[in-house]
Design a protein around this motif. Sequence first.
Motif, PDB file in Angstrom:
ATOM      1  N   GLU A 156       0.833  -1.212   0.000  1.00 26.31           N
ATOM      2  CA  GLU A 156       0.000   0.000   0.000  1.00 26.31           C
ATOM      3  C   GLU A 156       0.866   1.259   0.000  1.00 26.31           C
ATOM      4  O   GLU A 156       0.563   2.240  -0.689  1.00 26.31           O
ATOM      5  CB  GLU A 156      -0.912  -0.006   1.227  1.00 26.31           C
ATOM      6  N   TRP A 157       1.947   1.240   0.770  1.00 24.62           N
ATOM      7  CA  TRP A 157       2.835   2.399   0.826  1.00 24.62           C
ATOM      8  C   TRP A 157       3.496   2.631  -0.532  1.00 24.62           C
ATOM      9  O   TRP A 157       3.659   3.770  -0.985  1.00 24.62           O
ATOM     10  CB  TRP A 157       3.888   2.168   1.914  1.00 24.62           C
ATOM     11  N   LEU A 158       3.857   1.562  -1.201  1.00 25.38           N
ATOM     12  CA  LEU A 158       4.532   1.688  -2.496  1.00 25.38           C
ATOM     13  C   LEU A 158       3.577   2.131  -3.596  1.00 25.38           C
ATOM     14  O   LEU A 158       3.939   2.939  -4.451  1.00 25.38           O
ATOM     15  CB  LEU A 158       5.180   0.346  -2.862  1.00 25.38           C
ATOM     16  N   THR A 159       2.351   1.605  -3.588  1.00 23.83           N
ATOM     17  CA  THR A 159       1.445   1.800  -4.726  1.00 23.83           C
ATOM     18  C   THR A 159       0.271   2.724  -4.453  1.00 23.83           C
ATOM     19  O   THR A 159      -0.339   3.231  -5.394  1.00 23.83           O
ATOM     20  CB  THR A 159       0.874   0.444  -5.173  1.00 23.83           C
ATOM     21  N   GLY A 160      -0.096   2.892  -3.183  1.00 24.93           N
ATOM     22  CA  GLY A 160      -1.271   3.695  -2.854  1.00 24.93           C
ATOM     23  C   GLY A 160      -2.528   2.888  -2.664  1.00 24.93           C
ATOM     24  O   GLY A 160      -3.576   3.442  -2.340  1.00 24.93           O
ATOM     25  N   ALA A 161      -2.463   1.577  -2.854  1.00 26.19           N
ATOM     26  CA  ALA A 161      -3.640   0.718  -2.695  1.00 26.19           C
ATOM     27  C   ALA A 161      -3.246  -0.550  -1.956  1.00 26.19           C
ATOM     28  O   ALA A 161      -2.156  -1.086  -2.174  1.00 26.19           O
ATOM     29  CB  ALA A 161      -4.248   0.361  -4.050  1.00 26.19           C
ATOM     30  N   ARG A 162      -4.132  -1.045  -1.098  1.00 22.95           N
ATOM     31  CA  ARG A 162      -3.816  -2.233  -0.309  1.00 22.95           C
ATOM     32  C   ARG A 162      -3.711  -3.485  -1.163  1.00 22.95           C
ATOM     33  O   ARG A 162      -2.799  -4.295  -0.975  1.00 22.95           O
ATOM     34  CB  ARG A 162      -4.904  -2.458   0.756  1.00 22.95           C
ATOM     35  N   PRO A 178       8.661   5.437  -2.251  1.00 20.76           N
ATOM     36  CA  PRO A 178       8.583   6.590  -1.344  1.00 20.76           C
ATOM     37  C   PRO A 178       9.820   6.703  -0.463  1.00 20.76           C
ATOM     38  O   PRO A 178      10.543   5.731  -0.231  1.00 20.76           O
ATOM     39  CB  PRO A 178       7.339   6.282  -0.492  1.00 20.76           C
ATOM     40  N   GLN A 179      10.044   7.894   0.040  1.00 19.22           N
ATOM     41  CA  GLN A 179      11.157   8.125   0.951  1.00 19.22           C
ATOM     42  C   GLN A 179      10.934   7.338   2.243  1.00 19.22           C
ATOM     43  O   GLN A 179       9.850   7.371   2.818  1.00 19.22           O
ATOM     44  CB  GLN A 179      11.284   9.617   1.255  1.00 19.22           C
ATOM     45  N   GLY A 180      11.945   6.632   2.700  1.00 16.48           N
ATOM     46  CA  GLY A 180      11.847   5.829   3.905  1.00 16.48           C
ATOM     47  C   GLY A 180      11.347   4.418   3.675  1.00 16.48           C
ATOM     48  O   GLY A 180      11.345   3.594   4.600  1.00 16.48           O
ATOM     49  N   ARG A 324       7.252  14.443  -5.059  1.00 18.51           N
ATOM     50  CA  ARG A 324       7.234  13.033  -5.422  1.00 18.51           C
ATOM     51  C   ARG A 324       6.879  12.925  -6.902  1.00 18.51           C
ATOM     52  O   ARG A 324       6.401  13.880  -7.513  1.00 18.51           O
ATOM     53  CB  ARG A 324       6.217  12.236  -4.589  1.00 18.51           C
ATOM     54  N   VAL A 325       7.098  11.758  -7.438  1.00 15.08           N
ATOM     55  CA  VAL A 325       6.764  11.526  -8.842  1.00 15.08           C
ATOM     56  C   VAL A 325       5.582  10.578  -8.913  1.00 15.08           C
ATOM     57  O   VAL A 325       5.600   9.499  -8.328  1.00 15.08           O
ATOM     58  CB  VAL A 325       7.966  10.924  -9.604  1.00 15.08           C
ATOM     59  N   LYS A 326       4.550  10.975  -9.565  1.00 16.00           N
ATOM     60  CA  LYS A 326       3.390  10.118  -9.796  1.00 16.00           C
ATOM     61  C   LYS A 326       3.046  10.188 -11.277  1.00 16.00           C
ATOM     62  O   LYS A 326       2.853  11.278 -11.818  1.00 16.00           O
ATOM     63  CB  LYS A 326       2.196  10.563  -8.953  1.00 16.00           C
ATOM     64  N   ILE A 327       2.995   9.053 -11.908  1.00 17.83           N
ATOM     65  CA  ILE A 327       2.756   9.012 -13.343  1.00 17.83           C
ATOM     66  C   ILE A 327       1.258   9.071 -13.635  1.00 17.83           C
ATOM     67  O   ILE A 327       0.475   8.266 -13.133  1.00 17.83           O
ATOM     68  CB  ILE A 327       3.358   7.741 -13.957  1.00 17.83           C
TER      69      ILE A 327
END
Length: 408
Positions: A156-162, A178-180, A324-327
């Motif tokens: 979820e942290w990497l992609t935004g969805a669980r 993401p950072q961290g 941040r970068v979001k495509i």
Amino acid sequence: MKVGETRRVHGLDVKRVDRDLYEVFIGPQHPGSGHMRIIVRLDGDVIVEADPDIGYVHRTVEKLSEGRRWIKIIPLVERMAILDACNVTLPYVEAVEKLLGIEPPEKAKYLRVLLCEINRIASHLYGMGIFGVFLGHSTMYMWAFGDREVFVELAEWLTGARLTHSYPIFGGVRRDMPQGFADAARKAVRYMRRRLEDYRKIFLDNPVIRRRLEGVGVIPRNLAIDLGIVGPNLRASGVEYDVRVVEPYEVYDELEFEVPVFEEGDALARAWVRVEEIRQSLNIIEQVVDRLERMPTEDGTSLIHQRFWPKAPLYRQVLEREGRVKIIPLMAAVKVPKGRAFARAEAGRGEIAYYVESDGADVPYRVRVVTPSFRNVLIFKYVVPGHRLADLPAIYGSIDYFPPEADR
């Protein structure tokens, strides 16, 4: 009971089909068989014949794909195996990339592998938890599902969805690491390595569990090859076959990992293979985050092919301001050149393969997918007969069969 008479016995429909045989319908209630039905014929309590009756959650994924734009098929196909979303969608994306004649940047390849291995661990933990339920081992269920949450949260942290991430897209991925995130991933790896030792003590080396699993549901090596089964079920029967090694994709050929293989072919060996595969996935995650940290991101061109990267300076300024970068890909109505492509990957339950055909339109002419569970379902018919009815849950749980993935 008279021949032809049907009765309800302990929640199961039992029909006497012969003077000495009884027909028992297991399922298709979800808690009992997971959206499928197994028709078993018994001589006493010995299974004479077992027929897997699939199709209860068939959703026409292939036919629906013919009416959707190429990009919109990604969230459709990943619902076949929700916890293994990236491994299920990636070969579809790769097949379309072959038709488009593009290749994702190196960093995007590493990010794809990172999510694939996170999903693989979550998928195996889900299967192990269900396995524990089938054997009446509630602790295994609670531990596996609790530990699974660690990797679901990472995804979820990497992609935004669980669960349904839709992370790989044509030419790259949607978001950067993401950072961290790298430190959190390493912490999860250290935690899970310790937990695998706990699993060995409480489950795999548990004398009661070993008596339930050793020598049960044996799939000989030759039979496994003849049936065409895949994944951990195949490797537990002594066949060293893994698409990540046989036909490397993304950056798997640049990473160091082993393919766990066991010779016994029984239910216990299939459980051990999955535990050892989790261990190898942890090794891969460590290598990937180490390399990703050494890859600075200047703009989205490191995440997606130039063809789909918006070059407007204003767009880049917005991304820099957000930090941040979001495509947001310019591919909603992309038209894929005429042609045919094939791609495959090693999903959590085994090899998954896509055949994609385009006639030059903005929707596919044909999408065909063969999933690992669809290939592994034959195990029930050829391996279950000869066992006692009480052994069926142990065999079922060891196979890690997922009906929605097979029915698609």
